[in-house]
Design an enzyme around this catalytic site. Structure first.
Site, PDB file in Angstrom:
ATOM      1  N   ASN A  60       4.978   7.928  75.372  1.00 29.05           N
ATOM      2  CA  ASN A  60       4.366   8.258  73.981  1.00 29.05           C
ATOM      3  C   ASN A  60       3.700   9.824  74.104  1.00 29.05           C
ATOM      4  O   ASN A  60       2.818  10.021  75.025  1.00 29.05           O
ATOM      5  CB  ASN A  60       3.370   7.274  73.947  1.00 29.05           C
ATOM      6  CG  ASN A  60       2.714   7.433  72.371  1.00 29.05           C
ATOM      7  OD1 ASN A  60       3.263   6.723  71.364  1.00 29.05           O
ATOM      8  ND2 ASN A  60       1.649   8.274  72.191  1.00 29.05           N
TER       9      ASN A  60
ATOM     10  N   ARG B 225      37.185  38.251  39.862  1.00 33.64           N
ATOM     11  CA  ARG B 225      36.320  37.750  39.063  1.00 33.64           C
ATOM     12  C   ARG B 225      34.843  36.956  39.740  1.00 33.64           C
ATOM     13  O   ARG B 225      33.975  36.437  39.295  1.00 33.64           O
ATOM     14  CB  ARG B 225      36.918  36.513  38.316  1.00 33.64           C
ATOM     15  CG  ARG B 225      37.799  37.383  37.124  1.00 33.64           C
ATOM     16  CD  ARG B 225      38.739  36.454  36.409  1.00 33.64           C
ATOM     17  NE  ARG B 225      39.788  36.295  37.168  1.00 33.64           N
ATOM     18  CZ  ARG B 225      41.021  35.323  36.938  1.00 33.64           C
ATOM     19  NH1 ARG B 225      40.685  34.779  35.687  1.00 33.64           N
ATOM     20  NH2 ARG B 225      41.947  35.272  37.591  1.00 33.64           N
TER      21      ARG B 225
HETATM   22  C1  UD1 Z   1      48.720  31.242  38.638  1.00 29.74           C
HETATM   23  C2  UD1 Z   1      49.937  31.286  37.953  1.00 29.74           C
HETATM   24  C3  UD1 Z   1      49.740  30.240  36.683  1.00 29.74           C
HETATM   25  C4  UD1 Z   1      48.901  29.135  37.025  1.00 29.74           C
HETATM   26  C5  UD1 Z   1      47.675  29.307  37.674  1.00 29.74           C
HETATM   27  C6  UD1 Z   1      47.252  27.830  38.191  1.00 29.74           C
HETATM   28  C7  UD1 Z   1      51.350  33.121  38.459  1.00 29.74           C
HETATM   29  C8  UD1 Z   1      52.056  34.327  37.906  1.00 29.74           C
HETATM   30  N1  UD1 Z   1      50.595  32.335  37.681  1.00 29.74           N
HETATM   31  O1  UD1 Z   1      47.839  32.132  37.790  1.00 29.74           O
HETATM   32  O2  UD1 Z   1      50.920  30.025  36.048  1.00 29.74           O
HETATM   33  O3  UD1 Z   1      48.685  28.314  36.061  1.00 29.74           O
HETATM   34  O4  UD1 Z   1      48.065  30.193  39.014  1.00 29.74           O
HETATM   35  O5  UD1 Z   1      45.863  28.282  38.766  1.00 29.74           O
HETATM   36  O6  UD1 Z   1      51.693  32.449  39.293  1.00 29.74           O
HETATM   37  N2  UD1 Z   1      47.874  35.767  45.075  1.00 29.74           N
HETATM   38  C9  UD1 Z   1      48.581  36.280  46.422  1.00 29.74           C
HETATM   39  N3  UD1 Z   1      49.107  37.517  46.345  1.00 29.74           N
HETATM   40  C10 UD1 Z   1      49.231  38.124  44.985  1.00 29.74           C
HETATM   41  C11 UD1 Z   1      48.825  37.628  43.770  1.00 29.74           C
HETATM   42  C12 UD1 Z   1      48.352  36.058  43.930  1.00 29.74           C
HETATM   43  O7  UD1 Z   1      48.311  35.809  47.450  1.00 29.74           O
HETATM   44  O8  UD1 Z   1      49.931  39.283  45.073  1.00 29.74           O
HETATM   45  C13 UD1 Z   1      47.178  34.325  45.328  1.00 29.74           C
HETATM   46  C14 UD1 Z   1      45.945  34.677  44.812  1.00 29.74           C
HETATM   47  O9  UD1 Z   1      45.012  34.804  45.998  1.00 29.74           O
HETATM   48  C15 UD1 Z   1      45.571  33.066  44.440  1.00 29.74           C
HETATM   49  C16 UD1 Z   1      46.938  32.531  44.123  1.00 29.74           C
HETATM   50  O10 UD1 Z   1      47.965  33.559  44.618  1.00 29.74           O
HETATM   51  O11 UD1 Z   1      45.065  32.334  45.431  1.00 29.74           O
HETATM   52  C17 UD1 Z   1      47.013  32.599  42.558  1.00 29.74           C
HETATM   53  O12 UD1 Z   1      46.710  33.931  42.119  1.00 29.74           O
HETATM   54  P1  UD1 Z   1      46.034  34.129  40.844  1.00 29.74           P
HETATM   55  O13 UD1 Z   1      45.784  35.704  40.464  1.00 29.74           O
HETATM   56  O14 UD1 Z   1      44.673  33.286  40.712  1.00 29.74           O
HETATM   57  O15 UD1 Z   1      46.738  33.485  39.713  1.00 29.74           O
HETATM   58  P2  UD1 Z   1      46.485  33.036  38.204  1.00 29.74           P
HETATM   59  O16 UD1 Z   1      46.111  34.106  37.490  1.00 29.74           O
HETATM   60  O17 UD1 Z   1      45.355  31.889  38.424  1.00 29.74           O
END
Ligand code: UD1
Ligand code: CA
Length: 527
Positions: free
Chosen positions: A385, A19
């Site tokens: 200066n 995003r």
């Molecule tokens: C996640 C949580 C959600 C919480 C939110 C808070 C889960 C399933 N959901 O959702 O409950 O409210 O964070 O901000 O955990 N990442 C990895 N590897 C992956 C997937 C993600 O390293 O395979 C990392 C992303 O880079 C990110 C973090 O984990 O830094 C969170 O992932 P993101 O996809 O942003 O999760 P949310 O949908 O925000």
């Protein structure tokens, strides 16, 4: 009470951050002078964990390079395909050997730059006090869109976390959300991770499902509501990036004011996270302090300054100035409209005035460059200066050269110092001089063309002009033009040292050559 240090902190930073619509990995976007991941690492450092692992995937070369530079003790754990937050933690645990089942493991999202170290420490304390298998940091938000919801039982105990995309209407109405920050006991965490499935809306292994699995096993799961819900703000797009930046700035500026800095207009004052301010400093509006900028006691900066990695001495004053990697001495004054480039060092009580640009230039105490000058690749002593419109001519088109100016020197206005060149202590240069050779201590160096007077030029060449009328009224003679005396034209005039001629012969030199008179715009052609 202070808890034992956690055995490990795991930061999740492998996601693409789709995003953001960016070729830069999400966690490397910057606010308040640090990357998102940098802010999280900083907060995590408060826990002083024995090991810190960062899960990397998308754009991992860039993330690993940033870690090597800024957090070399951190272990990167590579998650090639992003199968979800649970999968990411599983991979990180595999890189951390020697974890005991009762060790504490803290998990943080890499995209939550507003989390504070105090909040993390309080979470770990709560986790230990509750003897929980898992403790979730939660927040109550007015708008919970996009976050996982915290489902509690009738007694208020945590039952599960349901992702927004998997939530029914009743669950979606819950406003308590999962911040993505947890403390776990290593043994139960590992056991639950092994049982995760991808049966959900996103086809991923959700770390959040660990909570439901532990509750099902009868393991104690705790939750702690964060005091300031702003800390929960994750960054998923650039609107949230800007909002998080704004929130961080508010926090930093408020802390600065509480610590003794007068901030005249907090809304137009930006202070990066790594800036340091002594008490009794003042920041005027529209001022941006970046990097490791430091203001010493009594310094006044602004309005309209952008200082990056710049040190401002005690009681110094800096107005409408851009400075980078510069040092401004105590009691010095800078600006308005000064540009201090890297390697500028101004001494105590020194002055760099309006429209002065400097680069790799060191000035001793009490030395002044009051107006309109360029000083590059130079060392200037004390109490000297540098006159108006002086240029340190440091570049010959191929290489840069140094200029060395002693102490108590007076550089006349409009001097060109052709580097490499040295001006000794106590020496002077005449206004308008081009200095190509070293000037010994105490000498005066001048190198200038003789001034020529062409009597009656205005009456002949600008008749009936306001200038001609003013000249006539002032009694200027009207001298008719002498027929051209085929004399060679001395282009600029006699050399100052060799000039022996005077008066009429100089005049003769100019006849017919008036179109080329230096310094008379449009001479010879009426416009
Ligand atoms: C996640 C949580 C959600 C919480 C939110 C808070 C889960 C399933 N959901 O959702 O409950 O409210 O964070 O901000 O955990 N990442 C990895 N590897 C992956 C997937 C993600 O390293 O395979 C990392 C992303 O880079 C990110 C973090 O984990 O830094 C969170 O992932 P993101 O996809 O942003 O999760 P949310 O949908 O925000
Ligand atoms: Ca997120």
């Amino acid at each position: 009470m202070t808890s034992p240090r956690p055995a490990a902190v795991i930061i999740l930073a492998a996601g693409e951050g789709r995003r953001m619509r960016s070729t830069t990995p999400k966690v490397l976007h910057r606010i308040a002078g640090r990357t998102l991941l940098g802010h999280v690492l900083h907060a995590a450092a408060t826990l002083a964990a024995s090991h810190t692992a960062v899960v990397v995937g998308h754009g991992r070369e860039q993330v690993v390079a940033m870690l090597a530079e800024q957090a070399p003790a951190v272990v990167p754990a590579v998650q090639d395909r992003q199968h979800g937050t649970g999968h990411a933690v599983r991979i990180a645990l595999a890189t951390l050997d020697g974890l005991a089942p009762d060790d504490t493991v803290v998990v943080l999202p890499g995209d939550a730059p507003l989390l504070t170290g105090e909040t993390l420490a309080a979470l770990v304390d709560h986790h230990h006090a509750q003897r929980a298998a898992a403790t979730v940091l939660t927040a109550v938000l007015a708008d919970a869109t996009g976050y996982g919801r915290v489902v509690r039982d009738a007694a208020g105990g945590v039952r599960a976390i349901i992702e927004h995309r998997d939530a029914d209407a009743a669950t979606a109405a819950i406003r308590e959300i999962n911040t993505g920050v947890y403390a776990f006991r290593a043994g139960p965490l590992q056991a639950a991770l092994a049982r995760l499935t991808r049966e959900n809306a996103q086809g991923e292994e959700y770390l959040t499902d660990v909570v439901g699995l532990l509750v099902g096993d009868g393991s104690p799961v705790a939750a702690r509501i964060v005091a300031d819900p702003v800390e929960a703000g994750g960054v998923n797009d650039r609107v949230q990036l800007a909002a998080a930046g704004r929130a961080l700035r508010d926090r930093i500026v408020s802390a600065a004011m509480r610590a003794g800095t007068t901030v005249v207009d907090p809304h137009t004052t930006w202070i990066d996270a790594d800036v340091t301010l002594e008490p009794d400093t003042t920041i005027a509006p529209n001022t941006f302090l970046h990097g490791r900028t430091h203001l010493a006691r009594g310094a006044v900066v602004g309005p309209e300054c952008t200082l990056t990695d710049t040190i401002v001495g005690a009681e110094a004053s800096v107005v409408r100035t851009t400075a980078e990697q510069a040092e401004i001495g105590a009691g010095a004054t800078v600006g308005p409209y000064s540009h201090l480039r890297p390697g500028t060092r101004l001494g105590r009580e020194g002055k760099l005035g309006s429209f002065v640009e400097t680069k790799s230039a060191e000035f001793g105490d009490h030395t002044k460059v009051p107006h309109l000058a360029y000083v590059g690749d130079a060392v200037v002593g004390e109490r000297s200066n540098i006159g108006c419109t002086t240029v340190f001519v440091n570049y010959d088109g191929v290489a840069k050269h140094r200029t060395v100016i002693g102490s108590d020197v007076r550089i006349g206005s409009d001097t060109m110092l052709i580097a490499p060149v040295t001006v000794g202590d106590g020496a002077y240069t005449g206004a308008g001089s081009v200095i190509r050779e070293d000037v010994p201590p105490g000498a005066l160096a001048v190198r200038e063309g003789r001034q020529r007077i062409i009597e009656g030029w205005v009456a002949r060449r600008r008749p009936d002009s306001p200038a001609a009328r003013a000249a006539a009224a002032a009694g200027a003679p009207s001298i008719p033009e002498v027929p051209d005396a085929a004399a060679p034209i001395d282009p600029v005039g006699a050399d100052a040292h060799g000039a022996g001629t005077h008066g009429r012969s100089d005049l003769a030199h100019t006849r017919g050559g008036e179109a080329g008179i230096a310094g008379v715009p449009g001479a010879g052609s009426r416009t």
